[in-house]
Design a protein around this motif. Structure first.
Motif, PDB file in Angstrom:
ATOM      1  N   UNK A 183      -0.712   8.293 -12.347  1.00  8.69           N
ATOM      2  CA  UNK A 183      -1.131   8.771 -10.914  1.00  8.69           C
ATOM      3  C   UNK A 183      -0.115   8.903  -9.785  1.00  8.69           C
ATOM      4  N   UNK A 184      -0.065   9.692  -8.938  1.00  9.34           N
ATOM      5  CA  UNK A 184       0.850   9.995  -7.926  1.00  9.34           C
ATOM      6  C   UNK A 184       0.692   8.442  -7.203  1.00  9.34           C
ATOM      7  N   UNK A 185       1.658   7.896  -6.590  1.00 10.66           N
ATOM      8  CA  UNK A 185       1.916   6.849  -5.576  1.00 10.66           C
ATOM      9  C   UNK A 185       0.650   7.079  -4.408  1.00 10.66           C
ATOM     10  N   UNK A 186       0.851   8.259  -3.927  1.00 10.24           N
ATOM     11  CA  UNK A 186      -0.058   8.788  -2.707  1.00 10.24           C
ATOM     12  C   UNK A 186      -1.679   8.142  -3.195  1.00 10.24           C
ATOM     13  N   UNK A 187      -2.063   8.981  -4.540  1.00  7.37           N
ATOM     14  CA  UNK A 187      -3.317   8.557  -4.915  1.00  7.37           C
ATOM     15  C   UNK A 187      -3.685   7.070  -5.188  1.00  7.37           C
ATOM     16  N   UNK A 188      -2.759   6.523  -5.773  1.00 12.26           N
ATOM     17  CA  UNK A 188      -2.952   4.863  -6.143  1.00 12.26           C
ATOM     18  C   UNK A 188      -3.013   4.106  -4.740  1.00 12.26           C
ATOM     19  N   UNK A 189      -2.107   4.379  -3.723  1.00 18.04           N
ATOM     20  CA  UNK A 189      -2.303   3.533  -2.535  1.00 18.04           C
ATOM     21  C   UNK A 189      -3.482   4.261  -1.833  1.00 18.04           C
ATOM     22  N   UNK A 190      -4.073   5.391  -2.011  1.00 18.47           N
ATOM     23  CA  UNK A 190      -5.345   5.793  -1.221  1.00 18.47           C
ATOM     24  C   UNK A 190      -6.572   4.950  -1.860  1.00 18.47           C
ATOM     25  N   UNK A 191      -6.609   5.049  -3.195  1.00 19.90           N
ATOM     26  CA  UNK A 191      -7.538   4.159  -3.878  1.00 19.90           C
ATOM     27  C   UNK A 191      -7.557   2.630  -3.661  1.00 19.90           C
ATOM     28  N   UNK A 192      -6.290   2.166  -3.404  1.00 20.21           N
ATOM     29  CA  UNK A 192      -6.224   0.828  -2.948  1.00 20.21           C
ATOM     30  C   UNK A 192      -6.740   0.446  -1.671  1.00 20.21           C
TER      31      UNK A 192
ATOM     32  N   UNK B 246       1.072 -11.023  -1.952  1.00 19.79           N
ATOM     33  CA  UNK B 246       0.950 -10.519  -3.229  1.00 19.79           C
ATOM     34  C   UNK B 246      -0.132  -9.685  -3.487  1.00 19.79           C
ATOM     35  N   UNK B 247      -0.862  -9.323  -2.035  1.00 12.58           N
ATOM     36  CA  UNK B 247      -1.977  -8.397  -2.237  1.00 12.58           C
ATOM     37  C   UNK B 247      -1.922  -7.227  -3.033  1.00 12.58           C
ATOM     38  N   UNK B 248      -0.703  -6.473  -2.609  1.00 10.79           N
ATOM     39  CA  UNK B 248      -0.836  -5.048  -3.381  1.00 10.79           C
ATOM     40  C   UNK B 248      -0.914  -5.308  -4.799  1.00 10.79           C
ATOM     41  N   UNK B 249      -0.236  -6.164  -5.468  1.00 11.28           N
ATOM     42  CA  UNK B 249      -0.312  -6.194  -7.025  1.00 11.28           C
ATOM     43  C   UNK B 249      -1.977  -6.616  -7.559  1.00 11.28           C
ATOM     44  N   UNK B 250      -2.295  -7.696  -6.729  1.00 14.48           N
ATOM     45  CA  UNK B 250      -3.544  -8.159  -7.034  1.00 14.48           C
ATOM     46  C   UNK B 250      -4.715  -7.148  -6.840  1.00 14.48           C
ATOM     47  N   UNK B 251      -4.595  -6.236  -5.609  1.00 17.65           N
ATOM     48  CA  UNK B 251      -5.582  -5.193  -5.518  1.00 17.65           C
ATOM     49  C   UNK B 251      -5.548  -4.198  -6.543  1.00 17.65           C
ATOM     50  N   UNK B 252      -4.506  -3.712  -6.980  1.00 16.02           N
ATOM     51  CA  UNK B 252      -4.058  -2.738  -7.960  1.00 16.02           C
ATOM     52  C   UNK B 252      -4.626  -2.866  -9.264  1.00 16.02           C
ATOM     53  N   UNK B 253      -4.641  -4.380  -9.633  1.00 17.18           N
ATOM     54  CA  UNK B 253      -5.304  -4.737 -10.912  1.00 17.18           C
ATOM     55  C   UNK B 253      -6.896  -5.125 -10.729  1.00 17.18           C
ATOM     56  N   UNK B 254      -7.059  -5.861  -9.651  1.00 19.43           N
ATOM     57  CA  UNK B 254      -8.262  -6.320  -9.512  1.00 19.43           C
ATOM     58  C   UNK B 254      -9.430  -5.242  -9.309  1.00 19.43           C
ATOM     59  N   UNK B 255      -9.152  -4.175  -8.916  1.00 16.28           N
ATOM     60  CA  UNK B 255     -10.126  -2.884  -8.416  1.00 16.28           C
ATOM     61  C   UNK B 255     -10.433  -2.181  -9.556  1.00 16.28           C
ATOM     62  N   UNK B 256      -9.586  -2.204 -10.871  1.00 23.20           N
ATOM     63  CA  UNK B 256      -9.959  -1.436 -12.013  1.00 23.20           C
ATOM     64  C   UNK B 256     -10.073  -2.536 -12.966  1.00 23.20           C
TER      65      UNK B 256
END
Length: 364
Positions: free
Chosen positions: A20-29, A241-251
């Motif tokens: 996934x492109x960073x922009x898509x990942x960050x938008x989903x987060x 540490x929120x970005x790393x936790x969000x990226x894992x927790x949301x999926x």
């Protein structure tokens, strides 16, 4: 054309998950954070992070879990504490342990603990391998599944015997569970049943889960609290540490739910590969949704074949390729993820047939 551009042009990619492109990942987060009213943690204190720690601990059957920004830091810290508790006796590790192969001797250079290479580098551990060590051990670090062996699992009865031996001899049993989620389908057992009898377990939040990075360490509440202090001392406690936790927790839940389907897709891949005896596989039958594919050509020829098939057919066969033990051979790791799950059956058969035909032809 550089390999990165060539990969981007391929319509079928065999290994791994869809990039996934960073922009898509960050938008989903961002959307997930908005929907769930997520606030930042501050140095590890925050509702999202601590709820996620409790969730992983409960899933694996432990009292507590703590997030760490790096799996490398997580592993050696856990083993360092175990060694300190037992008079700094050596830690037993398999010769293919990630700590030996990929971590640059950090345990030695940073004076974490002493380590012994135990067992045959081409076979998973048996309990006898550990029992044969004449020295007292502080800890045993066991990888499940064993990546450098193509995702092989220790035999279930042998795993039970290893747990019993460590318990009887007061040896801290630690699991490198970077791909534990993948092992559950191979064992046909829940992750808590696999983890039962271990004193600590590390799991990755970015490999099979697909997060941005990070890991969890599970264990007793007191052990986890000590590890958290050591993570902070080593610079592993970030202000947010929120970005790393969000990226894992949301999926997280969706990724775990997909593991049985990925294992079934691995079974299908084995059936396809069986029609081409010039291509070898390790292990002989799937034990997780990953494997090593062995080719009767050297590494340079394998890279040329990958490029040829990508240019002519839009198929990307593998990422990294390694020299084989025998001259004129090579092998690559294939993780069965979203890409193979989504590829039509006929396209997978075509990809493997093209690879088999290319390795059978004399090199130009």
């Amino acid at each position: 054309m550089p390999d990165t551009d060539l990969l981007a042009c391929c319509t079928t990619i065999l290994p791994g998950h869809r990039a996934r492109k960073p922009a898509d990942t960050f938008a989903a987060m961002a959307a997930w954070c908005e929907e769930n009213r997520i606030a930042h943690d501050v140095y590890g204190e925050g509702a999202l992070l601590q709820e996620f720690e409790r969730k992983v601990a409960h899933l694996l059957g432990f009292e507590a879990a703590v997030f760490c920004i790096s799996g490398t830091m997580t592993q050696v810290t856990a083993l360092r504490l175990a060694a300190r508790d037992r008079g700094n006796a050596p830690v037993a590790l398999h010769p293919t342990s990630h700590i030996f192969v990929h971590e640059g001797s950090n345990f030695q250079l940073l004076d974490h603990f002493d380590a012994l290479q135990v067992g045959d580098r081409h076979r998973p551990w048996a309990a006898a391998d550990i029992a044969a060590i004449p020295d007292p051990l502080s800890a045993v670090g066991l990888e499940i599944p064993m990546r450098e062996l193509g995702g092989q699992l220790s035999d279930w009865d042998e795993l039970g015997a290893i747990k019993a031996h460590c318990r009887a001899h007061d040896i801290h049993l630690h699991m490198d569970g970077a791909r534990l989620w993948e092992a559950a389908a191979g064992y046909g057992r829940g992750v808590a049943e696999i983890a039962a009898g271990f004193d600590s377990v590390y799991v990755s939040l970015y490999k099979g889960i697909g997060g941005l990075g990070g890991a969890m360490l599970c264990g007793s509440a007191s052990f986890v609290a000590r590890a958290a202090k050591w993570f902070a001392r080593q610079g592993g406690r970030l202000v947010h540490q929120t970005p790393y936790v969000v990226a894992a927790a949301m999926q997280f839940d969706a990724r775990l739910a997909a593991m049985p389907a990925l294992f079934e897709r691995t079974r299908f891949l084995y059936e396809v590969l069986a029609a081409h005896p010039d291509i070898g596989v390790n292990p002989r039958a799937p034990q997780a949704n990953m494997l090593h594919v062995h080719l009767p050509v050297d590494r340079d020829r394998a890279l040329a074949i990958r490029r040829e098939i990508a240019l002519e057919h839009g198929i990307w066969l593998f990422h990294r390729i390694n020299h084989g033990v025998l001259p004129g051979s090579s092998y690559f790791e294939l993780y069965v993820g979203d890409n193979l799950l989504a590829a039509p059956d006929d396209r997978v058969r075509q990809a493997i047939a093209l690879l088999a035909g290319a390795v059978a032809r004399p090199a130009p």
